[in-house]
Design a protein around this motif. Structure first.
Motif, short mmCIF file in Angstrom:
data_model
loop_
_atom_site.label_atom_id
_atom_site.label_comp_id
_atom_site.label_asym_id
_atom_site.label_seq_id
_atom_site.Cartn_x
_atom_site.Cartn_y
_atom_site.Cartn_z
N LEU A 37 0.83 -1.21 0.00
CA LEU A 37 0.00 0.00 0.00
C LEU A 37 0.86 1.26 0.00
CD1 LEU A 37 -2.92 -1.04 2.39
CD2 LEU A 37 -2.94 -0.89 -0.11
N GLN A 38 1.94 1.25 0.78
CA GLN A 38 2.84 2.42 0.80
C GLN A 38 3.45 2.66 -0.57
OE1 GLN A 38 5.53 1.38 4.01
NE2 GLN A 38 4.49 2.76 5.43
N THR A 39 3.92 1.60 -1.19
CA THR A 39 4.58 1.71 -2.49
C THR A 39 3.60 2.13 -3.58
OG1 THR A 39 6.18 0.02 -1.85
CG2 THR A 39 5.93 0.44 -4.21
N PHE A 65 -8.09 -8.20 8.53
CA PHE A 65 -7.42 -6.92 8.68
C PHE A 65 -8.37 -5.75 8.43
CE2 PHE A 65 -3.86 -9.71 7.79
CZ PHE A 65 -2.89 -9.25 8.66
N LYS A 66 -8.05 -4.65 9.07
CA LYS A 66 -8.65 -3.35 8.75
C LYS A 66 -7.49 -2.47 8.34
CE LYS A 66 -11.90 -1.42 11.09
NZ LYS A 66 -12.71 -0.76 12.13
N VAL A 67 -7.66 -1.76 7.21
CA VAL A 67 -6.65 -0.82 6.78
C VAL A 67 -7.26 0.57 6.73
CG1 VAL A 67 -5.26 -2.50 5.49
CG2 VAL A 67 -7.05 -1.25 4.32
N VAL A 68 -6.51 1.52 7.24
CA VAL A 68 -6.87 2.93 7.15
C VAL A 68 -5.82 3.55 6.24
CG1 VAL A 68 -7.24 5.07 8.41
CG2 VAL A 68 -7.79 2.88 9.51
N VAL A 69 -6.26 3.98 5.05
CA VAL A 69 -5.33 4.44 4.03
C VAL A 69 -5.69 5.86 3.63
CG1 VAL A 69 -4.35 3.88 1.78
CG2 VAL A 69 -5.36 2.08 3.11
N ARG A 82 -12.06 3.57 -4.75
CA ARG A 82 -10.95 3.53 -3.80
C ARG A 82 -10.80 2.12 -3.24
NH1 ARG A 82 -12.12 9.04 -0.26
NH2 ARG A 82 -12.33 10.41 -2.06
N HIS A 83 -11.92 1.52 -2.87
CA HIS A 83 -11.89 0.16 -2.34
C HIS A 83 -11.40 -0.83 -3.39
CE1 HIS A 83 -14.43 0.48 1.53
NE2 HIS A 83 -13.90 1.65 1.25
N ARG A 84 -11.85 -0.67 -4.61
CA ARG A 84 -11.39 -1.56 -5.69
C ARG A 84 -9.89 -1.43 -5.90
NH1 ARG A 84 -16.34 -0.36 -9.75
NH2 ARG A 84 -17.83 -1.84 -8.83
N LEU A 85 -9.39 -0.20 -5.81
CA LEU A 85 -7.95 0.03 -5.98
C LEU A 85 -7.16 -0.70 -4.89
CD1 LEU A 85 -5.60 1.47 -7.38
CD2 LEU A 85 -6.14 3.51 -6.03
N VAL A 86 -7.59 -0.56 -3.64
CA VAL A 86 -6.92 -1.26 -2.53
C VAL A 86 -7.02 -2.77 -2.72
CG1 VAL A 86 -6.97 -1.69 -0.04
CG2 VAL A 86 -7.18 0.65 -0.91
N ASN A 87 -8.20 -3.26 -3.07
CA ASN A 87 -8.38 -4.69 -3.29
C ASN A 87 -7.49 -5.20 -4.43
OD1 ASN A 87 -10.23 -5.54 -1.28
ND2 ASN A 87 -11.89 -4.55 -2.40
N ASP A 88 -7.35 -4.42 -5.50
CA ASP A 88 -6.48 -4.82 -6.61
C ASP A 88 -5.02 -4.90 -6.17
OD1 ASP A 88 -8.59 -5.05 -8.38
OD2 ASP A 88 -8.24 -3.10 -9.34
N GLY A 97 -4.96 -16.20 1.69
CA GLY A 97 -4.99 -16.31 3.14
C GLY A 97 -5.70 -15.21 3.88
N VAL A 98 -5.75 -14.00 3.33
CA VAL A 98 -6.49 -12.94 4.01
C VAL A 98 -7.97 -13.19 3.72
CG1 VAL A 98 -6.96 -10.46 4.14
CG2 VAL A 98 -4.61 -11.28 3.94
N HIS A 99 -8.70 -13.45 4.77
CA HIS A 99 -10.12 -13.81 4.66
C HIS A 99 -11.02 -12.59 4.63
CE1 HIS A 99 -13.81 -16.01 5.36
NE2 HIS A 99 -14.05 -15.25 6.42
N ALA A 100 -10.64 -11.54 5.36
CA ALA A 100 -11.48 -10.34 5.44
C ALA A 100 -10.61 -9.09 5.46
CB ALA A 100 -12.34 -10.39 6.69
N LEU A 101 -11.07 -8.08 4.73
CA LEU A 101 -10.35 -6.81 4.67
C LEU A 101 -11.36 -5.67 4.76
CD1 LEU A 101 -7.60 -5.38 4.20
CD2 LEU A 101 -8.16 -5.38 1.77
N SER A 102 -11.28 -4.93 5.84
CA SER A 102 -12.10 -3.73 6.02
C SER A 102 -11.25 -2.54 5.61
CB SER A 102 -12.52 -3.63 7.49
OG SER A 102 -13.19 -2.41 7.73
N ILE A 103 -11.83 -1.64 4.81
CA ILE A 103 -11.05 -0.54 4.24
C ILE A 103 -11.66 0.81 4.61
CG2 ILE A 103 -10.21 0.51 2.10
CD1 ILE A 103 -10.57 -2.30 0.79
N VAL A 104 -10.81 1.69 5.13
CA VAL A 104 -11.15 3.10 5.30
C VAL A 104 -10.19 3.84 4.38
CG1 VAL A 104 -11.24 5.05 6.90
CG2 VAL A 104 -11.86 2.75 7.71
#
Length: 130
Positions: A37-39, A65-69, A82-88, A97-104
């Motif tokens: 995400l940083q890169t 995980f929950k990510v605040v970006v 924005r969510h699609r971008l993070v998911n991509d 392996g990551v089962h759930a991802l909450s995005i802010v």
């Protein structure tokens, strides 16, 4: 007797190094998420919150995980994009392996004008709406 002593010492060393490796390998998925995400987004603010402990998974799991970006790259994008971008960006982790991802996902302006409080996730309901 000498062989037994050497074997015991070798097993002790292997156990200690295995324990050491296990402790230092925790957070591998979290670090991968952070780096990607940083890169990719040149984040202004980033929080990676491992919420796996709230679920029925082994101790030390990295599955929820929950990510605040906060990124300038979100300027002009609706929330769904924005969510699609993070998911991509995290596609591989979500498939392996990551089962759930909450995005802010916020722009720097949105983040600066907010109270910067991230709401807690709800308790796990077992995946079956229990």
């Amino acid at each position: 007797m000498i062989v037994n002593s050497l074997l015991i010492k070798t097993l002790q060393a292997a156990t200690l190094s295995g324990t050491y490796l296990a402790r230092n390998m925790s957070g591998v998925v979290e670090n991968t998420i952070r780096n990607k995400l940083q890169t990719s987004l040149g984040t202004k603010h980033l929080e990676i919150i491992n919420e796996s402990y709230m679920h029925n998974v082994p101790k030390g799991a990295e599955t929820h995980f929950k990510v605040v970006v906060v990124s300038d790259k979100f300027d002009g994008l609706p929330l769904i994009k924005r969510h699609r971008l993070v998911n991509d960006i995290l596609k591989e982790e979500l498939q392996t392996g990551v089962h759930a991802l909450s995005i802010v996902a916020k722009t720097p302006e949105q983040w600066d004008s907010s109270d910067k409080v991230v709401e807690s996730s709800p308790n796990c309901r077992g995946g079956f709406g229990k």
